[in-house]
Write a protein that holds these residues in place. Structure first.
Motif, mmCIF file in Angstrom:
data_model
loop_
_atom_site.group_PDB
_atom_site.id
_atom_site.type_symbol
_atom_site.label_atom_id
_atom_site.label_comp_id
_atom_site.label_asym_id
_atom_site.label_seq_id
_atom_site.Cartn_x
_atom_site.Cartn_y
_atom_site.Cartn_z
ATOM 1 N N VAL A 14 0.418 -42.487 54.346
ATOM 2 C CA VAL A 14 0.527 -41.119 53.832
ATOM 3 C C VAL A 14 1.554 -40.351 54.664
ATOM 4 C CG1 VAL A 14 -0.701 -38.966 53.416
ATOM 5 C CG2 VAL A 14 -1.854 -41.154 53.036
ATOM 6 N N THR A 15 2.433 -39.621 53.996
ATOM 7 C CA THR A 15 3.459 -38.840 54.692
ATOM 8 C C THR A 15 2.889 -37.494 55.126
ATOM 9 O OG1 THR A 15 5.209 -39.892 53.409
ATOM 10 C CG2 THR A 15 5.740 -37.815 54.499
ATOM 11 N N ILE A 16 3.004 -37.212 56.435
ATOM 12 C CA ILE A 16 2.546 -35.936 57.008
ATOM 13 C C ILE A 16 3.788 -35.188 57.488
ATOM 14 C CG2 ILE A 16 0.956 -34.848 58.616
ATOM 15 C CD1 ILE A 16 -0.434 -36.853 56.814
ATOM 16 N N THR A 17 4.057 -34.019 56.913
ATOM 17 C CA THR A 17 5.262 -33.267 57.243
ATOM 18 C C THR A 17 4.903 -31.846 57.621
ATOM 19 O OG1 THR A 17 6.477 -34.549 55.584
ATOM 20 C CG2 THR A 17 7.544 -32.574 56.437
ATOM 21 N N ALA A 18 5.510 -31.379 58.711
ATOM 22 C CA ALA A 18 5.355 -29.972 59.086
ATOM 23 C C ALA A 18 6.170 -29.137 58.111
ATOM 24 C CB ALA A 18 5.817 -29.743 60.522
ATOM 25 N N LYS A 19 5.517 -28.254 57.381
ATOM 26 C CA LYS A 19 6.178 -27.490 56.321
ATOM 27 C C LYS A 19 7.334 -26.657 56.879
ATOM 28 C CE LYS A 19 5.258 -24.483 52.369
ATOM 29 N NZ LYS A 19 4.224 -23.739 51.602
ATOM 30 N N GLY B 26 7.908 -35.167 60.897
ATOM 31 C CA GLY B 26 6.868 -35.819 60.118
ATOM 32 C C GLY B 26 6.475 -37.164 60.684
ATOM 33 N N THR B 27 5.450 -37.730 60.095
ATOM 34 C CA THR B 27 4.962 -39.052 60.493
ATOM 35 C C THR B 27 4.214 -39.648 59.300
ATOM 36 O OG1 THR B 27 3.720 -40.281 62.173
ATOM 37 C CG2 THR B 27 2.735 -38.237 61.387
ATOM 38 N N ASP C 195 -5.762 -47.198 59.217
ATOM 39 C CA ASP C 195 -7.085 -46.593 59.075
ATOM 40 C C ASP C 195 -7.018 -45.143 58.611
ATOM 41 O OD1 ASP C 195 -6.035 -45.462 61.343
ATOM 42 O OD2 ASP C 195 -7.749 -45.900 62.644
ATOM 43 N N GLY C 196 -5.801 -44.661 58.286
ATOM 44 C CA GLY C 196 -5.654 -43.296 57.790
ATOM 45 C C GLY C 196 -5.463 -42.247 58.855
ATOM 46 N N THR C 197 -5.427 -42.637 60.136
ATOM 47 C CA THR C 197 -5.276 -41.661 61.216
ATOM 48 C C THR C 197 -3.802 -41.380 61.495
ATOM 49 O OG1 THR C 197 -5.363 -43.415 62.884
ATOM 50 C CG2 THR C 197 -7.442 -42.371 62.271
ATOM 51 N N PHE C 198 -3.532 -40.230 62.121
ATOM 52 C CA PHE C 198 -2.154 -39.878 62.470
ATOM 53 C C PHE C 198 -2.167 -38.934 63.671
ATOM 54 C CE2 PHE C 198 -3.529 -36.338 59.891
ATOM 55 C CZ PHE C 198 -2.930 -35.222 60.481
ATOM 56 N N THR C 199 -1.004 -38.836 64.317
ATOM 57 C CA THR C 199 -0.774 -37.888 65.403
ATOM 58 C C THR C 199 0.628 -37.332 65.231
ATOM 59 O OG1 THR C 199 -2.196 -39.131 66.913
ATOM 60 C CG2 THR C 199 -0.683 -37.557 67.893
ATOM 61 N N LEU C 200 0.778 -36.006 65.309
ATOM 62 C CA LEU C 200 2.073 -35.370 65.067
ATOM 63 C C LEU C 200 2.257 -34.185 66.012
ATOM 64 C CD1 LEU C 200 4.628 -35.164 63.246
ATOM 65 C CD2 LEU C 200 3.314 -33.612 61.780
ATOM 66 N N VAL D 219 4.604 -23.655 63.508
ATOM 67 C CA VAL D 219 4.191 -24.390 62.309
ATOM 68 C C VAL D 219 2.725 -24.084 62.017
ATOM 69 C CG1 VAL D 219 3.818 -26.669 61.292
ATOM 70 C CG2 VAL D 219 5.870 -26.223 62.656
ATOM 71 N N THR D 220 2.461 -23.632 60.823
ATOM 72 C CA THR D 220 1.078 -23.277 60.449
ATOM 73 C C THR D 220 0.526 -24.138 59.314
ATOM 74 O OG1 THR D 220 1.894 -21.626 58.875
ATOM 75 C CG2 THR D 220 1.444 -20.880 61.142
ATOM 76 N N THR D 221 1.397 -24.962 58.700
ATOM 77 C CA THR D 221 0.953 -25.738 57.539
ATOM 78 C C THR D 221 1.529 -27.149 57.582
ATOM 79 O OG1 THR D 221 0.895 -23.728 56.197
ATOM 80 C CG2 THR D 221 0.871 -25.832 55.011
ATOM 81 N N LEU D 222 0.702 -28.123 57.242
ATOM 82 C CA LEU D 222 1.163 -29.501 57.080
ATOM 83 C C LEU D 222 1.127 -29.852 55.601
ATOM 84 C CD1 LEU D 222 -0.619 -31.498 59.947
ATOM 85 C CD2 LEU D 222 1.673 -30.498 59.933
ATOM 86 N N VAL D 223 2.151 -30.598 55.151
ATOM 87 C CA VAL D 223 2.210 -31.082 53.771
ATOM 88 C C VAL D 223 1.806 -32.549 53.769
ATOM 89 C CG1 VAL D 223 3.643 -31.448 51.741
ATOM 90 C CG2 VAL D 223 4.052 -29.452 53.218
#
Length: 991
Positions: free
Chosen positions: A47-52, A57-58, A63-68, A74-78
């Motif tokens: 899954v793509t995690i991007t700082a709006k 991003g990362t 297992d579905g985990t992430f660290t960014l 930054v107040t929102t992640l997409v």
């Protein structure tokens, strides 16, 4: 002085840079979390995690985990991923988040398996359905077909029996063939299966006749998805084997990343879903009085059905290790299933392992190699439940008919009481359990090696070789103590062996290129060579001594005159094929798919060695047109049209040739060759609409199909005065299936903590036989008073397997005898209904609240009739005074006479409508526990929880074998292994 200034400037610059970097670091913060699927709370990888508002991003791990790391502003992640609705999540003041993604039906860029290749879903023109792991039926299942029951429109899955590992009936868009197979073609990771099994049958006595499920060697836990190809536009690539539809099974593969260990375990308990209502001891004694019977009361109080059934326990354990990198990926899994049957002494043990691996070589990574290995051992103890029995019955009928006033155990002993007083042919069901032994073991291996080379960016060559080897052995015995006619005082035993070896050689060229800004071409061309070999041998004998050894271990002790031996080797079936398919996409607006396959088969006659199977599909993406450009409510709207021809060659090997049977010093011709014999041809036309509305909150499809089968394969008996024997021919006439399929999925609720999805599919179908000369009988009805009786016909103007029975009008008030229209029901018969459901229904829903998820799956069938052969010939009033009867026969008017004989009539033809709670699951995602255990999930699942039906038999989901001369029957229940209700407690986690 100048150098000092320069040094001073350098020092100042370093200090400034360090200060700025420290300031930047101080302004950044780390946000971690996990992304899960709302349906089953499993982690979603990639899954793509991007700082709006930034390019930072990362992607999530396996297992579905992430660290960014993100800036303080930054107040929102997409959160976005193919196949899921994009979400924006507020992270104000947070360092950890949990995100639940909702799958969408508008996943048009998803790559799906299409047969000898892949394609984007948006490029498909055929009628297909994809069922992924998260959508499978929940619980413990022995074979893959059970995972998709009720999951796709137009697909009927019936569990023929409650025996663990028992057979099933699968129909895609109805039955099309009179004599040859109606089951779909299954393809596992590109390997087409033969549809058969090396599990031998029994011989020499009434052993369990169910052939088992040929798919049971596949561990359902290893399956990632199943693609169902329904119309000719989708199935023509499989040519002469695609007429009944195709189901593509894709197993799980390794993913790049650090090695992970996935573990699942469950334990469960099963009980009989439904007990037939027979008289209890008190009711039986009252019935004897009502009918003025002076015998039949033996003073006891027993429940024979309870005595042969039990609370059965199931254990299921699976472990998988997977990982790798861009150059090498692997997955190794192992599973163990121990499933007791609800009938005493019956069970299934299964050990399985699956190894999948993928490698890339050379600096360019153009050379690839995939190696897959699947190994399974199934070990069964089979219950003494045969459908081929007459008045003596099987274990089920023996228990149902047992006089409830007669003890099962002989007083003063612990032995089953074989008492002639209750009737010489009345068999104690406990004696059957104690003195019967039947066990089968099947070893299966599928090995595949697939090298490939990426010739250019757009062109890939692939070669695949696979071997599917099965070896089965079955041993059984019936002790001489039991009072079965022909067995008492003699005993019986058998040893049967069977083996199958199937090979595959496939060469393909795949070409996928964006030819211009508007044109995309996806094409495949290939050659395939398949071989199928089956052989076996066996022996059965009688006249054994009880010396403390199993009869099948001392076959040499039997009398020579009682011994029967056999061996066979079917002619090798060879299938050579050339095929090609092209999918053209113009500007994502217009799509064209063209397919052609040429099959050459040794099964066909000399004059028809090759068959040609074309198809054409077109589609129009209406939602891409300008007049819908501003229609925000419409995400996708596609019109599909398809036409094509497929074939059916599922009939005995060597059927087009002269064949001879060899007996003891004898040879006789059993089959006369037909050089003009050719494949059945099924021509299908399909019109469909796919839609996705309200930002993919509502998705679905509607299809209309017309499927016509001609050149029907049939085995005819040669008419006199020609020499006796049989010959395979193509009949005049046709079988027509038409219908409408509707699939709808809605995301009813979507919020931070709550998600609710609801899916339903419904099919309306009609089946007719046209242009057939004469008629053919099938649907053997068995039991007391049913000797050489058939209840179904194949005849023009009627549905396939139409019921042909006497019409029951009631009981005569004066005589207590049955009244039938026209008199004798064996002479005056009528066409009285179809066993083929007119409507199929599937309902699925899942509701999640934070870490809690509830899932429900239901399926049903309507508009058809079942013949309750159990009620007709096993529990009739004539059983009195020594055998039990159905409770429904007592206390009703007019009173039925004991002399009223059973007859094949509509008295026992019942509506088969039902809606079944297939499974329901409540699960709770605990999450990570400590540093080692990840994604811990606990679930409670119920299978076969209840059935809504007016059918009075064990289960309306039934299909007892009543074939006649190879013509299959449909819709008969005759003393089957009963269905079970099961409760499972399961746990899954990763390491």
């Amino acid at each position: 002085m100048l150098m000092s200034c320069k040094n001073l400037l350098k020092t100042a610059a370093v200090i400034i840079l360090l200060s700025v970097s420290q300031l930047i670091i101080a302004q950044e913060r780390v946000v971690s979390g996990r992304v899960t699927d709302s349906k089953d709370t499993s982690g979603v990888p990639g899954v793509t995690i991007t700082a709006k508002g930034t390019k930072t991003g990362t992607a999530t791990k396996n297992d579905g985990t992430f660290t960014l790391s993100v800036g303080s502003n930054v107040t929102t992640l997409v959160i976005s991923s193919v196949g899921y609705a994009t979400q924006e999540v507020s992270i104000g003041g947070k360092t950890s988040i949990e995100v639940s993604l909702v799958a969408t039906g508008g996943n048009l860029n998803e790559v799906v398996v299409t047969g000898y290749g892949t394609a984007r879903r948006k490029d498909l023109t055929g009628a297909t359905a994809t069922v992924r792991e998260k959508d499978f039926n929940k619980g413990v299942y022995t074979s893959p077909d059970q995972l998709i029951q009720g999951k796709a429109a137009g697909v009927l899955v019936i569990n023929n029996t409650g025996q663990p590992g028992g057979s099933s009936t699968i129909r895609i868009r109805g039955s099309s063939s009179i004599r040859s197979g109606n089951q779909p073609l299954f393809v596992v990771d590109g390997v087409p299966l033969s549809g058969g099994s090396a599990r031998p049958g029994g011989s020499g006595a009434d052993y369990g006749n169910d052939g088992g499920n040929p798919l049971a060697f596949i561990n359902p836990t290893d399956i990632a998805s199943m693609e169902i190809l329904k119309d000719a536009s989708a199935t023509a690539i499989y040519g002469s084997r695609g007429a009944n539809g195709v189901i593509l099974i894709s197993t799980k593969k390794g993913k790049s990343g650090v090695p992970t260990v996935d573990v699942s375990a469950s334990v469960g308990v099963s009980n009989v879903l439904k007990k037939l209502e027979v008289l209890d001891p008190g009711e039986f004694r009252q019935a004897l009085k009502d009918y003025s019977q002076t015998s039949g009361d033996y003073g006891g109080n027993v429940d024979a059905f309870d005595a042969i059934t039990r609370s059965a326990f199931t254990q299921n354990y699976n472990v998988a290790v997977g990982g790798g990198n861009e150059n090498a990926r692997y997955r190794i899994s192992a599973g163990y299933l121990n499933q007791q049957g609800v009938i005493e002494n019956s069970r299934l043990n299964k050990l399985s392992t699956n190894i999948t691996s993928s490698f890339k070589f050379l600096e360019s990574k153009k050379l690839g190699l995939d190696i897959n290995l699947l190994v399974t051992q199934s070990d069964e103890k089979i219950a003494p439940i045969s459908a081929f029995v007459g008045f003596t019955g099987n274990l089920i009928s023996q228990a149902l008919q047992w006089n409830p006033t007669h003890p099962l155990i002989k007083p003063g002993t612990d032995s089953a009481w074989i008492d002639p007083a209750v009737g010489a042919t009345t068999i104690n069901p406990l004696a059957t359990l104690n003195y019967f032994d039947d066990k089968a073991k099947v070893n299966t291996i599928i090995a595949t090696i697939t090298p490939s080379y990426q010739i250019t960016k757009d062109l890939k060559y692939q070669f695949s070789y696979s071997i599917n080897r099965q070896v089965g052995v079955r041993r059984g015995q019936l002790n001489k103590i039991i009072n079965v006619t022909g067995i008492e005082g003699r005993g019986a035993a058998f040893i049967n062996n069977q083996e199958q070896t199937n090979t595959q050689l496939t060469n393909t060229l795949n070409y996928n290129k964006q030819l211009s800004s508007k044109f995309n071409l996806n094409a495949v061309a290939g050659h395939e060579w398949l071989t199928f070999d089956t052989k076996g041998n066996g022996m059965n004998a009688q006249d054994f001594a009880n010396v403390g050894l199993d009869y099948y271990d001392i076959m040499q002790y039997s009398t020579q005159t009682s011994r029967n031996i056999y061996s066979f080797a079917n002619p090798t079936t060879e299938l050579q094929s050339f095929f090609a398919r092209a999918i053209v996409n113009y500007n994502d607006r217009f799509l064209v798919t063209g397919t052609i396959r040429a099959d050459g088969s040794t099964r066909f006659g000399e004059n028809n060695k090759y068959g040609y199977f074309p198809s054409l599909g077109v589609a129009w993406n209406i939602s891409r047109e300008d007049f819908l450009a501003n229609a925000n409510a419409v995400s996708n709207l596609k019109l599909r049209l398809g036409w094509g021809q497929t074939g059916n060659q599922e009939f005995p090997s060597g059927a087009s040739l002269d064949r001879f049977g060899l007996g003891q010093q004898s040879i006789s011709q059993t089959n006369y060759g037909n050089p003009d014999l050719k494949w059945e041809t099924t021509t299908t036309a399909n019109v469909g609409v796919d839609f996705s509305l309200f930002k993919d909150r509502l998705t679905g499809s509607v299809d209309y199909f017309n499927k016509k089968t001609t050149d029907v394969l049939f085995e005819q008996t040669i008419a006199q005065p020609a020499p006796s024997g049989k010959i395979w021919v193509n009949l005049d006439g046709e079988v027509v299936n038409t219908g409408v399929e509707i699939m709808i999925t809605g995301n009813v609720m979507r919020s931070k903590d709550i998600n609710w999805n609801l899916s339903t599919n419904v099919s309306f179908m009609d089946n007719t036989v046209n242009g057939l000369t004469g008629f053919y009988e099938t649907g053997a009805l068995r039991g007391q008073g049913f000797s050489n009786v058939f209840g179904q016909r194949v005849i023009a103007g009627q549905p396939l397997n139409v019921w042909y029975l006497g019409k029951f009008e009631g009981i005569d008030k004066t005589t207590g005898q049955s009244i039938y229209t026209g008199g004798d029901p064996s002479v005056n018969k009528f066409y009285v209904g179809s066993p083929n459901p007119k409507t199929l229904l599937g309902i699925s829903t899942d509701f999640s609240y934070k870490k809690l998820t509830a899932t429900i799956n239901m399926n049903g069938a309507f508009g058809h009739y079942l013949f309750n052969n159990t009620a007709a010939s096993v529990l009739g009033i004539g059983n009195l005074p020594n055998r039990n009867i159905a409770k429904s026969l007592i206390g009703v008017e007019p009173k039925e006479a004991l002399s009223n004989a059973p007859a094949p009539s509509t008295r026992n033809l019942e509506k088969g409508n039902y809606l079944k709670m297939t499974n329901a699951t409540i699960s709770y995602r605990v999450g990570n526990v400590g540093k080692s255990i990840k994604n811990l999930n606990i679930s409670l699942t119920g299978q076969n929880l209840f059935v809504i039906t007016n059918y009075t038999g064990f289960d309306p989901e039934v299909n007892t074998d009543g074939a006649n001369g190879g013509i299959p029957s449909f819709g008969i229940e005759y003393i089957p292994y009963p269905s079970a209700r099961t409760i499972h407690l399961g746990i899954t986690f990763s390491l």
